[in-house]
Design an enzyme around this catalytic site. Structure first.
Site, mmCIF file in Angstrom:
data_model
loop_
_atom_site.group_PDB
_atom_site.id
_atom_site.type_symbol
_atom_site.label_atom_id
_atom_site.label_comp_id
_atom_site.label_asym_id
_atom_site.label_seq_id
_atom_site.Cartn_x
_atom_site.Cartn_y
_atom_site.Cartn_z
ATOM 1 N N SER A 190 -0.283 12.253 -15.974
ATOM 2 C CA SER A 190 -1.605 12.524 -16.535
ATOM 3 C C SER A 190 -1.593 13.878 -17.221
ATOM 4 C CB SER A 190 -2.631 12.514 -15.405
ATOM 5 O OG SER A 190 -3.887 12.944 -15.878
ATOM 6 N N TYR A 226 -7.484 16.216 -7.749
ATOM 7 C CA TYR A 226 -6.762 15.232 -8.571
ATOM 8 C C TYR A 226 -5.668 15.938 -9.379
ATOM 9 C CZ TYR A 226 -5.749 11.747 -12.175
ATOM 10 O OH TYR A 226 -5.105 10.881 -13.009
ATOM 11 N N ASP A 235 0.882 -1.168 0.000
ATOM 12 C CA ASP A 235 0.000 0.000 0.000
ATOM 13 C C ASP A 235 0.919 1.217 0.000
ATOM 14 O OD1 ASP A 235 -1.551 2.195 0.719
ATOM 15 O OD2 ASP A 235 -2.792 1.059 2.130
HETATM 16 P P1 NAD Z 1 -6.982 1.711 -12.053
HETATM 17 O O1 NAD Z 1 -7.947 2.234 -11.058
HETATM 18 O O2 NAD Z 1 -7.355 0.508 -12.844
HETATM 19 O O3 NAD Z 1 -5.565 1.407 -11.392
HETATM 20 C C1 NAD Z 1 -5.063 2.128 -10.283
HETATM 21 C C2 NAD Z 1 -4.423 1.148 -9.348
HETATM 22 O O4 NAD Z 1 -3.869 1.833 -8.211
HETATM 23 C C3 NAD Z 1 -5.444 0.146 -8.824
HETATM 24 O O5 NAD Z 1 -4.947 -1.148 -9.016
HETATM 25 C C4 NAD Z 1 -5.566 0.498 -7.361
HETATM 26 O O6 NAD Z 1 -5.864 -0.605 -6.550
HETATM 27 C C5 NAD Z 1 -4.185 1.050 -7.088
HETATM 28 N N1 NAD Z 1 -4.129 1.803 -5.839
HETATM 29 C C6 NAD Z 1 -4.989 2.735 -5.367
HETATM 30 N N2 NAD Z 1 -4.619 3.127 -4.136
HETATM 31 C C7 NAD Z 1 -3.494 2.428 -3.820
HETATM 32 C C8 NAD Z 1 -2.643 2.390 -2.699
HETATM 33 N N3 NAD Z 1 -2.885 3.133 -1.610
HETATM 34 N N4 NAD Z 1 -1.564 1.557 -2.731
HETATM 35 C C9 NAD Z 1 -1.326 0.778 -3.802
HETATM 36 N N5 NAD Z 1 -2.103 0.769 -4.894
HETATM 37 C C10 NAD Z 1 -3.175 1.585 -4.889
HETATM 38 O O7 NAD Z 1 -6.694 2.922 -13.025
HETATM 39 P P2 NAD Z 1 -5.460 3.208 -14.030
HETATM 40 O O8 NAD Z 1 -6.029 4.050 -15.077
HETATM 41 O O9 NAD Z 1 -4.756 1.974 -14.388
HETATM 42 O O10 NAD Z 1 -4.532 4.125 -13.114
HETATM 43 C C11 NAD Z 1 -3.134 4.007 -13.058
HETATM 44 C C12 NAD Z 1 -2.515 5.383 -13.031
HETATM 45 O O11 NAD Z 1 -2.808 6.031 -14.264
HETATM 46 C C13 NAD Z 1 -3.045 6.294 -11.933
HETATM 47 O O12 NAD Z 1 -1.944 6.966 -11.327
HETATM 48 C C14 NAD Z 1 -3.901 7.286 -12.690
HETATM 49 O O13 NAD Z 1 -3.962 8.533 -12.052
HETATM 50 C C15 NAD Z 1 -3.163 7.357 -14.008
HETATM 51 N N6 NAD Z 1 -3.968 7.879 -15.121
HETATM 52 C C16 NAD Z 1 -5.086 7.225 -15.542
HETATM 53 C C17 NAD Z 1 -5.841 7.751 -16.583
HETATM 54 C C18 NAD Z 1 -7.089 7.069 -17.085
HETATM 55 O O14 NAD Z 1 -7.837 7.669 -17.831
HETATM 56 N N7 NAD Z 1 -7.348 5.824 -16.736
HETATM 57 C C19 NAD Z 1 -5.444 8.946 -17.187
HETATM 58 C C20 NAD Z 1 -4.300 9.589 -16.757
HETATM 59 C C21 NAD Z 1 -3.565 9.032 -15.714
#
Ligand code: NAD
Length: 289
Positions: A140, A153, A63
């Site tokens: 992002s 965010y 975590d």
């Molecule tokens: P997602 O929600 O599928 O994955 C995020 C992961 O982070 C999840 O597996 C979640 O369990 C984990 N997480 C959350 N809190 C946590 C903690 N305290 N400790 C460990 N793990 C934790 O979404 P994603 O899109 O794969 O996100 C990954 C990254 O991409 C994030 O940083 C997000 O901000 C970034 N992002 C996503 C998008 C989008 O549109 N999906 C766009 C820009 C940036």
């Protein structure tokens, strides 16, 4: 020797896809430590690698808001070094700012900002001692420009930019490369996992009607963008691979290939007004359907 990769947030989305790709590498180039907050969610990852990769994949609980769990993972890396650290864990928070609880806002900053920083902190001394390493961070477009109803965010993602750029300057002297992989919308669980104020939420009763109608428009815009323009995680993974395989990786990669036009406007018109006006028009002036 395999390259040792440690990834945060691997139970879904980008982290999961990256872990699967690297652990399934045909040349077995990588040893992947795929970490996740909740090990009960490891089945999805295991299904994707089909149990074939015992020597290239290890799944560990971590975590990013719990320093002890980060240090425990560090101790369990049998190679005693991490060559490529991928800080990917993150969560979203969406809604009118005036209804966001302090605890929710704090949680976003804890995970996205301090979680990323304290993960890097834990592995930095060893990387420095090795005089080599890669730190990749899932960035992002919301870390480069503001989006309405995403204030906290975006603040967390802007902050990551500052932390990474600061580190990049110093770490050049240690042969450690820092890279941000800047994502636009990606098809993941992100929209499901984010904390979102729903339109029917009672907290919105205290919000003025003008804000509410703009929020409604924003949610429609967001929905259609994710439906029509979101990238798949495989596209994002390709860009991670490009950064990982490059002998001299860039500081910033755009997963769409180029900086999006509105982001460019921010940098070419530094007074900010054009970019802010254009963003508002893009999001709020769509015809009602
Ligand atoms: P997602 O929600 O599928 O994955 C995020 C992961 O982070 C999840 O597996 C979640 O369990 C984990 N997480 C959350 N809190 C946590 C903690 N305290 N400790 C460990 N793990 C934790 O979404 P994603 O899109 O794969 O996100 C990954 C990254 O991409 C994030 O940083 C997000 O901000 C970034 N992002 C996503 C998008 C989008 O549109 N999906 C766009 C820009 C940036």
């Amino acid at each position: 020797d395999k390259k040792v990769v440690l990834i945060t947030g691997c139970s879904s989305g980008i982290g999961l896809s990256l872990a699967v790709r690297l652990a399934s590498d045909p040349d077995k180039t990588y040893k992947v430590y795929a970490t996740m907050r909740n090990l009960a969610k490891k089945e999805r990852l295991l299904e994707c690698v089909k149990g074939l990769h015992k020597d290239t994949l290890d799944i560990l609980q971590m975590d990013v808001t719990d320093q002890q769990s980060i240090l425990d993972v560090r101790d369990r890396v049998v190679e005693k070094r991490v060559d490529i650290l991928v800080c990917n864990a993150g969560v979203g928070l969406m809604g009118p700012l005036e209804v966001q609880a302090l605890d929710s806002m704090r949680q976003i900053l804890e995970v996205n900002l301090l979680g990323t920083i304290q993960t890097i902190q834990a592995f930095l001394p060893d990387m420095k001692a090795q005089r080599q390493g890669r730190i990749l961070v899932t960035g992002s477009i919301g870390g480069l420009q503001g989006f309405p109803f995403n204030e906290v965010y975006c603040a967390s993602k802007f902050a990551i930019e500052g932390a990474c750029e600061s580190l990049a300057v110093l770490l050049q002297h240690f042969n450690i490369h820092v890279s941000l992989i800047e994502c636009g919308p990606v098809n993941t669980d992100f929209l499901v996992n984010l904390q979102k104020v729903e339109l029917g939420d009672t907290s919105l009763q205290q919000v003025d009607t003008h804000t509410l109608s703009l929020y409604e428009k924003y949610l429609q815009h967001c929905g259609s963008i994710f439906q029509n323009a979101a990238q798949d995680t495989e596209d994002i993974v390709k860009v991670f691979l490009e950064a990982i395989q490059s002998p001299s990786p860039a500081f910033r990669y755009f997963t769409s290939g180029v900086m999006p036009p509105l982001t460019q406007l921010k940098f070419t018109e530094p007074d900010g007004s054009q970019c802010i006006r254009a963003m508002s028009e893009l999001i709020f002036s769509a015809e009602e359907q």
